[in-house]
Design an enzyme around this catalytic site. Structure first.
Site, PDB file in Angstrom:
ATOM      1  N   LYS A   9       2.616   3.442  -1.682  1.00 43.99           N
ATOM      2  CA  LYS A   9       1.703   3.432  -0.244  1.00 43.99           C
ATOM      3  C   LYS A   9       2.786   3.659   0.659  1.00 43.99           C
ATOM      4  CE  LYS A   9      -2.543   3.340   1.410  1.00 43.99           C
ATOM      5  NZ  LYS A   9      -3.630   3.669   0.488  1.00 43.99           N
TER       6      LYS A   9
HETATM    7  N1  GLU Z   1      -5.170   6.952   0.486  1.00 46.44           N
HETATM    8  C1  GLU Z   1      -6.106   7.092  -0.607  1.00 46.44           C
HETATM    9  C2  GLU Z   1      -6.366   5.893  -1.106  1.00 46.44           C
HETATM   10  O1  GLU Z   1      -5.985   4.634  -0.534  1.00 46.44           O
HETATM   11  C3  GLU Z   1      -5.810   8.286  -1.519  1.00 46.44           C
HETATM   12  C4  GLU Z   1      -4.642   7.982  -2.168  1.00 46.44           C
HETATM   13  C5  GLU Z   1      -4.083   9.111  -3.136  1.00 46.44           C
HETATM   14  O2  GLU Z   1      -5.008  10.330  -3.058  1.00 46.44           O
HETATM   15  O3  GLU Z   1      -3.184   9.387  -3.714  1.00 46.44           O
HETATM   16  O4  GLU Z   1      -6.811   5.641  -2.204  1.00 46.44           O
END
Ligand code: GLU
Length: 425
Positions: free
Chosen positions: A118
């Site tokens: 993240k």
């Molecule tokens: N931000 C989204 C999540 O928390 C998608 C992450 C992604 O597509 O890599 O799952």
């Protein structure tokens, strides 16, 4: 099939927890059932790498703006690191570590070949001009491009970011590394994005809701839903709930919201929201606050905004029979214990909102193969993965008499643990 009955646990003291401790709490519930040693727990919990960079740029008024950017790469035992980029003033190191860890379990629960990561920038994007938003994104890429890439770590949209931000991100990355559309997902369709990626998280929430209702022997059509958050996830969830015949009776965003016991006109509300007019002024409903929405008398509550909105202070007021975590980490462990005791069924984030990263995976596959899928194929493959993952989680919860969250964590942590051991340390 009957609702999984949760074995009664003795009341426990859960002191006020920060995000890292809260994530640890959920992890430990599953780790205990998996009989994981303390050393293995430490190995699985410790992020592989934490990157923190300075992002300096010239603001439109000529002053220097300095921001902090983060990328936490939690685990890569099952594949490249994967996870969103969040632009929000509350982004900090602890929050990003927690969300990176969640991504590791999430990609494992839906069994796609990624680890978890993240990132984010501590900034209020709504206060930036378009040029500043582009600049901040490009400088962030300048600082981290060597640590990411299509086979290393693949960012994606999250709160405060969108397809345009991903387009700038890819463009800047490609200045260093050449044509590489798979370096990021959630891109615009014109720049190697995938059909169905923008709608994916909201659509996935409704697919999971359909499975939940089926297992409870209730029709989703005609049931009442309250949604907190009207960004990408909340908007698409409202649309797909409406299309499935459910009554969306309350919706809020940061400014407040609107309710209508007979069901809101979702299409009109989407237009209203798109015009950036406060939801509370929507002519087809009565004003409602966020706290009122969380305690609304509905069949299903869908927190689709920030983390930590359901706590020991308001969990007793919740009147919904089921909660689907469309946001990441919306429920504090204290509140989770209250919901377990009150037999309010909670579908955890790592399953409920996994539609987004699943279609990100499809986008990456299409980029690697230079081949575009039709929307119908994206939706069909997404349904297959989510329905199969839900079934596995439900079955395990029923067998082991644990909450759905613990069952999802057992599956996710179990898969990451086995990959780690098989690969060798
Ligand atoms: N931000 C989204 C999540 O928390 C998608 C992450 C992604 O597509 O890599 O799952």
């Amino acid at each position: 099939m009957a609702v999984p009955s949760v074995a009664r646990l003795p009341p426990r003291e859960i002191p006020g927890m920060n995000p890292v401790e809260a994530a640890r709490w959920y992890f430990d519930q599953a780790a205990a059932r998996l009989d994981l040693s303390q050393n293995m727990r430490k190995l699985l919990l410790t992020p592989k790498r934490e990157i923190k960079v300075q992002i300096a740029l010239e603001m439109d008024n000529g002053e220097i703006g300095t921001f902090l950017g983060y990328r936490v790469q939690h685990d890569s035992a099952r594949g490249p690191f994967k996870g969103g980029l969040r632009y929000h003033p509350e982004v900090d190191g602890d929050e990003v570590v927690t969300l990176a860890q969640l991504m590791t379990w999430k990609t494992a629960v839906v069994n796609i070949p990624y680890g978890g990561a993240k990132g984010g920038i501590a900034v209020d994007g709504s206060l930036l001009s378009r040029r500043e938003l582009e600049s901040i994104t490009r400088v962030f890429v300048d600082e981290i491009h060597d640590s990411i890439g299509p086979n290393k770590d693949i960012p994606a949209p999250d709160m405060g970011t969108n397809a345009q931000v991903m387009a700038w991100f890819a463009n800047q990355y490609e200045k260093y590394h050449g044509f590489n559309p798979g370096c990021v997902t959630g891109k615009p369709l014109e720049l190697h994005g995938s059909e169905g990626r923008e709608e994916a998280t909201g659509r996935g929430v409704v697919t999971i809701a359909q499975q939940l209702y089926k297992r409870r022997g209730k029709p989703l059509a005609g049931s009442t839903v309250a949604i907190q958050g009207f960004g990408n996830v909340g908007t698409y969830a409202a649309r797909f709930f409406h299309e499935a015949g459910a009554k969306v009776v309350a919706v809020t965003d940061v400014t407040g919201g609107t309710k209508n016991a007979g069901g809101l006109d979702v299409w009109a509300l989407i237009d209203w929201g798109a015009a950036k007019t406060p939801l509370a002024q929507f002519p087809g409903g009565e004003p409602i606050t966020n706290e009122e929405l969380l305690s609304a008398e509905v069949d299903l509550l869908v927190p689709a905004a920030l983390g930590g909105v359901l706590t020991a202070n308001n969990a007793e007021h919740v009147r919904a029979g089921m909660i689907l975590e469309a946001a990441n980490h919306p429920i504090h462990p204290e509140a989770d214990e209250i919901f377990n005791r009150r037999e309010i069924l909670v579908v955890p984030d790592i399953l409920a909102n996994a539609g987004g990263v699943t279609v990100s995976y499809f986008e990456w596959v299409q980029n690697q193969q230079h081949f575009k899928w039709e929307l119908s194929r994206v939706r069909q493959e997404l349904d297959r993965i989510l329905i199969d993952s839900f079934d596995k989680v439900w079955t395990l919860a029923t067998e082991k008499k644990v909450p759905l969250r613990t069952a999802a964590y057992i599956i996710g942590i179990g898969r990451v643990g086995r990959a780690t051991v098989l690969g060798g340390i």
